[in-house]
Design a protein around this motif. Sequence first.
Motif: not given
Length: 79
Positions: A20-49
Amino acid sequence: MSDQSLDKNLKQVKKEIANLSNVQLVEADLEDPDRFIPRQIDLVWCHDAFQYITNPVYTLRQWNEMISVNGMLVMSIPQ
């Protein structure tokens, strides 16, 4: 859900979105989201963490800033 089944699910997700060219999966540190541009993430999935986050209020505020206007936060928290 065991760590093995979670890893299997993540591998399956990666496999399914690989072409899928329009989907990018990124695994990241839950407490350090600063590397992301504001309002650019469509889904944050936090599973048992979330229960392990040291500053949950700060983290939720950061996630709120990075999730797009129509984005979603999906969390699974064990009882």
